[in-house]
Structure formats: structure tokens, C-alpha cells
Design a protein around this motif. Structure first.
Motif, PDB file in Angstrom:
ATOM      1  N   ALA A  38       0.900  -1.255  -0.023  1.00 53.15           N
ATOM      2  CA  ALA A  38      -0.042  -0.046  -0.122  1.00 53.15           C
ATOM      3  C   ALA A  38       0.994   1.302   0.115  1.00 53.15           C
ATOM      4  CB  ALA A  38      -0.918   0.035   1.184  1.00 53.15           C
ATOM      5  N   GLY A  39       1.903   1.268   0.788  1.00 48.25           N
ATOM      6  CA  GLY A  39       2.963   2.334   0.720  1.00 48.25           C
ATOM      7  C   GLY A  39       3.577   2.519  -0.381  1.00 48.25           C
ATOM      8  N   ALA A  40       4.008   1.261  -1.095  1.00 52.32           N
ATOM      9  CA  ALA A  40       4.534   1.483  -2.394  1.00 52.32           C
ATOM     10  C   ALA A  40       3.639   2.218  -3.374  1.00 52.32           C
ATOM     11  CB  ALA A  40       4.869  -0.066  -2.763  1.00 52.32           C
ATOM     12  N   VAL A  41       2.461   1.818  -3.320  1.00 51.27           N
ATOM     13  CA  VAL A  41       1.270   2.236  -4.383  1.00 51.27           C
ATOM     14  C   VAL A  41       1.289   3.765  -4.037  1.00 51.27           C
ATOM     15  CG1 VAL A  41      -0.999   2.457  -4.954  1.00 51.27           C
ATOM     16  CG2 VAL A  41       0.068   0.251  -4.754  1.00 51.27           C
ATOM     17  N   ILE A  44       4.397   5.206  -5.511  1.00 52.94           N
ATOM     18  CA  ILE A  44       4.420   5.425  -7.030  1.00 52.94           C
ATOM     19  C   ILE A  44       3.316   6.481  -7.544  1.00 52.94           C
ATOM     20  CG2 ILE A  44       3.592   4.233  -9.043  1.00 52.94           C
ATOM     21  CD1 ILE A  44       4.436   1.704  -7.579  1.00 52.94           C
ATOM     22  N   GLY A  45       2.219   6.852  -6.688  1.00 54.30           N
ATOM     23  CA  GLY A  45       1.329   7.902  -7.217  1.00 54.30           C
ATOM     24  C   GLY A  45       1.975   9.400  -7.473  1.00 54.30           C
ATOM     25  N   HIS A  46       1.599   9.949  -8.507  1.00 52.38           N
ATOM     26  CA  HIS A  46       2.354  11.227  -8.855  1.00 52.38           C
ATOM     27  C   HIS A  46       1.459  12.284  -9.037  1.00 52.38           C
ATOM     28  CE1 HIS A  46       5.940  13.152 -10.384  1.00 52.38           C
ATOM     29  NE2 HIS A  46       5.010  14.158 -11.099  1.00 52.38           N
ATOM     30  N   TYR A  62      -2.203   6.909  -9.707  1.00 57.34           N
ATOM     31  CA  TYR A  62      -1.298   6.008  -9.303  1.00 57.34           C
ATOM     32  C   TYR A  62      -1.151   4.963 -10.327  1.00 57.34           C
ATOM     33  CZ  TYR A  62      -2.807   8.266  -4.980  1.00 57.34           C
ATOM     34  OH  TYR A  62      -2.960   9.208  -3.984  1.00 57.34           O
ATOM     35  N   PRO A  63      -0.074   4.758 -11.022  1.00 54.35           N
ATOM     36  CA  PRO A  63       1.033   5.847 -11.007  1.00 54.35           C
ATOM     37  C   PRO A  63       0.615   7.023 -12.151  1.00 54.35           C
ATOM     38  CG  PRO A  63       1.436   3.796 -12.659  1.00 54.35           C
ATOM     39  CD  PRO A  63       0.110   3.662 -12.009  1.00 54.35           C
ATOM     40  N   GLY A  64      -0.087   6.827 -13.120  1.00 58.06           N
ATOM     41  CA  GLY A  64      -0.586   7.674 -14.249  1.00 58.06           C
ATOM     42  C   GLY A  64       0.767   8.195 -15.235  1.00 58.06           C
ATOM     43  N   THR A  65       0.162   8.730 -16.550  1.00 64.74           N
ATOM     44  CA  THR A  65       1.211   9.308 -17.166  1.00 64.74           C
ATOM     45  C   THR A  65       0.516  10.880 -17.371  1.00 64.74           C
ATOM     46  OG1 THR A  65      -0.303   8.679 -19.299  1.00 64.74           O
ATOM     47  CG2 THR A  65       1.503   7.104 -18.448  1.00 64.74           C
TER      48      THR A  65
END
Length: 409
Positions: A38-41, A44-46, A62-65
């Protein structure tokens, strides 16, 4: 028999107890992994901050372009004009899609692009230039609007030509000259250099010229002007003194008290002879001056018989300025402005040049002799600015077409 059964039961309970411990351990491990995941997600979110100049939107994916961020913020159909990151946040400026028409060998292609240089645009579209192709606009040109780009095949030739080197102006203080008086000690001489160009030709026409080398043939000689710092023996009113002190031309006496007296008696004569007084100046510029110009021998003769020889003549637009204006006291060459000071474009009339200014018809008015020693932000090309001591005189002069003669020596 009962003991054996009890022992087997006890042993079984022990095994389940150990298994329960492992189950607890596994549950803890899985929980920890879930937290890490969950923390990694979350890591990764930007975050994206987007604007089109009117709207500002913040989007977290999360993560998105970048494309997904634009779509989520409702900026579909817009192109990224500028993008940068700061503090882990991506900032995007968007706008309408730009298009470039690239013409090459008779074929035209239209491509979308974000603001960039011509070179970057060609590289992004896989266009590789040959050594015999020239691009317009230049490769370093930055494109921020719809653009047209031309790529043409050319032939090259080498051209060597002689060009002038401008000279400088050196101003020295001299206590042997009266305060404000100026004297040309040494005339400036332009230098020469040979410049070799690589010239691109297409269908007999030049499309590009690049300097590849230059050799100095003769060094320029700086013009030297002495500026007086001495005190006059007889004090005069400050304004009259400033008008009387003119440029000392070779073979011509400086305009002193005698010249001022003569100018008071005949304002027209004072304007064309160099005897410059403060009296009657407002009437001079509309009075006939009868300056005689001998175009064959290149000689100017004023009513008092003074002659000047000249090397060239230009038709110019003449305006006027005065001491009350900003920058109207000290010239670009460091001298003090006075009657006879003329502002020029140095690329047209070199600083330090002796000049003579008259009306285009040669008779309706005459500013007389002067020195090109000042410049101005609006004085470009065939335009000059004549100095007057008062705003009234400058206003009365207005804007006029004039001829300026470049005097010898």
C-alpha cells in the motif's frame, strides 16, 4: 491403551499449537507485506499541476502518465507547451496544438509540435539534412507559433570582399582650450579587413552567407578630440558662451567674442559661418542663407566667403533636441553638447566626422558646420538630430528634410 490414546491426542494438540503459531506468523507477514504494498502504491502515485492559462487543475494518479493527467483534468485536445518538475510535482502548461509545414524538394509535410527549435523539430520528425541543404528559418530559431520551414538544395561558392573597420573616439581634457571648446587633434581613419564568406546559391540567388575567416589589412586610427577645461579670460553669460564655442575645423578660427558680435549684427551670417551667438536664433531657420554648393569641385561657400570641401553628401531627415532633454548635456563621446553637436547613426556617418547641414533646397535654411559626436536610440539610418540650446528653437525647427555634407579633414 488409554495412556497411548491420550499420548497421541496430546501430541496432536502440540502439532496444532505449533501450526497455529506459524499461522499467526504468516498472518503478520502478510499484513506487513500488505502495508508495504500500500505504501509502495502511495509512493508510485504522482501529482500533476496543469494550466491552460485560464484554468488550474491538480491531479494525482497511481501511477499515471502525462496524457492520463491531461485527460482526467479535462484538457483533452491540448498539447503540452511547457513541462518541468519541482519538489516531486510535475507542472504542465498546455495550449492548442502547433503545426509546422515542412517543404523539401517540392514536397510538403504538416506535423504537430510543441515549442522547440527548428533543429529539434527536424530531429523529432526524423529529417536528416545533407551538407548541401539550407533551412529557413535557421536551425537555432525557436518556434512558438505555427510555422513554415523550407529546406532547399544549394550550391556553395567562396567570396572574399573588403570591408571597413570603424574607428573609435578618444576625448582628452585640455587646459589650453577654454571650457567647453573642442578641437579635432587627429581625424579618425577607418581600417580595412578582408572577409571570406561561404555563400549558398540557389537558382542563381544568394540564400545564405556565413563568414568563415577575416584578415585585417589596415588597423583603424582613432579620432582624437581635445575638450577644453581652461577658464576664459573674459567671463560671458553661460548660455552665450556655450553658443559661441564651436568645433574648431582645420583652417577655421573658433567662434569667440568677435564672431558673436558679428552674429548679433547678422543672424543669418552667424548661422552659416560658425560665428554662433544666442541672439536671433529663432529666426534663422526660416531665413534664406544662400549657401553656394559647387558639386563639380565639391565645395560649399557661405555668404561670408568661408569655404568647406566635402567628400560625400546624404539626404536625411533632421530633427532637433536641446539641453533640457534627458541626456541633452553630455554626448555619447563624452563631450558637452553645444550648438554644432549632431547626433548620427555611426553605421552611416562615423562619429568624429566634420559635417555641414543645410536645407534640401540649399537656400531656405542652414544649420551650418557641426561635429558628429552624439547618438540616439531613434537616430537610425539616414536620420540626424541637431542640437539647440533651448526647447523653443528645437520646437521651431521641428522635422525637416536636409542635406548633410561630410567635410574633408
Amino acid at each position: 491403551m488409554h495412556r497411548q490414546r491420550f499420548g497421541r491426542i496430546w501430541t496432536g494438540l502440540g502439532r496444532w499449537k505449533r501450526r497455529g503459531t506459524w499461522l499467526v506468523v504468516l498472518a503478520v507477514v502478510f499484513a506487513a507485506l500488505a502495508l508495504v504494498w500500500a505504501g509502495a502504491v502511495r509512493i508510485i502515485g504522482h501529482e500533476y499541476v496543469l494550466t491552460d492559462g485560464e484554468r488550474h487543475e491538480t491531479v494525482r494518479l497511481y501511477p499515471g502518465t502525462v496524457e492520463e493527467a491531461c485527460a482526467k483534468a479535462g484538457f483533452d485536445g491540448l498539447m503540452v507547451r511547457e513541462q518541468y518538475e519541482s519538489g516531486g510535482i510535475t507542472y504542465l502548461t498546455l495550449g492548442d496544438t502547433l503545426y509546422a509545414e515542412i517543404e523539401r524538394d517540392g514536397e510538403t509535410m504538416t506535423v504537430p509540435f510543441s515549442p522547440c527549435t527548428v533543429a529539434e523539430l527536424l530531429e523529432k520528425n526524423g529529417i536528416i539534412l545533407t551538407e548541401n541543404e539550407v533551412v529557413t528559418p535557421a536551425l537555432t530559431e525557436y518556434l512558438s507559433d505555427d510555422a513554415g520551414i523550407s529546406i532547399v538544395s544549394v550550391s556553395y561558392e567562396t567570396v572574399t570582399q573588403t570591408e571597413e573597420i570603424d574607428y573609435g573616439i578618444l576625448v582628452r581634457e585640455s587646459d589650453t582650450l577654454e571650457q567647453g571648446e573642442r578641437k579635432i587633434v587627429r581625424a579618425g581613419v577607418k581600417g580595412e579587413k578582408l572577409v571570406t564568406y561561404r555563400v549558398a546559391m540557389r537558382n542563381g540567388k544568394e540564400v545564405q552567407r556565413i563568414a568563415v575567416s577575416e584578415t585585417v589589412v589596415s588597423e583603424p586610427v582613432d579620432c582624437v578630440i581635445d575638450r577644453g577645461t581652461g577658464i576664459a579670460e573674459t567671463e560671458q553669460p553661460q548660455e552665450e558662451l556655450a553658443w559661441d564655442e564651436g568645433v574648431i575645423f582645420p583652417g577655421q578660427q573658433s567662434g569667440g567674442a568677435d564672431a558673436a558680435a558679428q552674429g548679433s549684427a547678422d543672424g543669418t551670417l552667424s548661422a552659416v559661418s560658425g560665428g554662433l551667438s544666442t541672439e536671433g536664433k529663432e529666426k534663422v531657420w526660416s531665413a534664406p542663407t544662400d549657401v553656394a554648393v559647387d558639386t563639380i569641385n565639391k565645395r560649399i561657400t557661405t555668404p561670408d566667403g568661408t569655404t568647406h570641401t566635402y567628400s560625400s553628401v546624404l539626404t536625411v531627415k533632421a530633427t532637433a533636441y536641446h539641453r533640457q532633454e534627458e541626456g541633452g548635456l553630455i554626448t555619447a563621446t563624452g563631450t558637452t553638447t553645444q550648438y554644432g553637436t549632431i547626433a548620427v547613426d555611426p553605421s552611416v556617418i562615423p562619429l568624429g566626422s566634420h559635417v555641414f547641414v543645410v536645407a534640401e533646397d540649399g537656400t531656405s535654411w542652414s544649420y551650418g558646420p557641426g561635429l558628429a559626436e552624439d547618438t540616439g536610440g531613434l537616430i537610425k539610418g539616414n536620420r540626424i538630430d541637431l542640437f539647440f540650446m533651448t526647447g523653443t528653437e528645437a520646437t521651431n525647427f521641428g522635422v525637416r528634410t536636409a542635406k548633410i555634407y561630410i567635410l574633408n579633414g
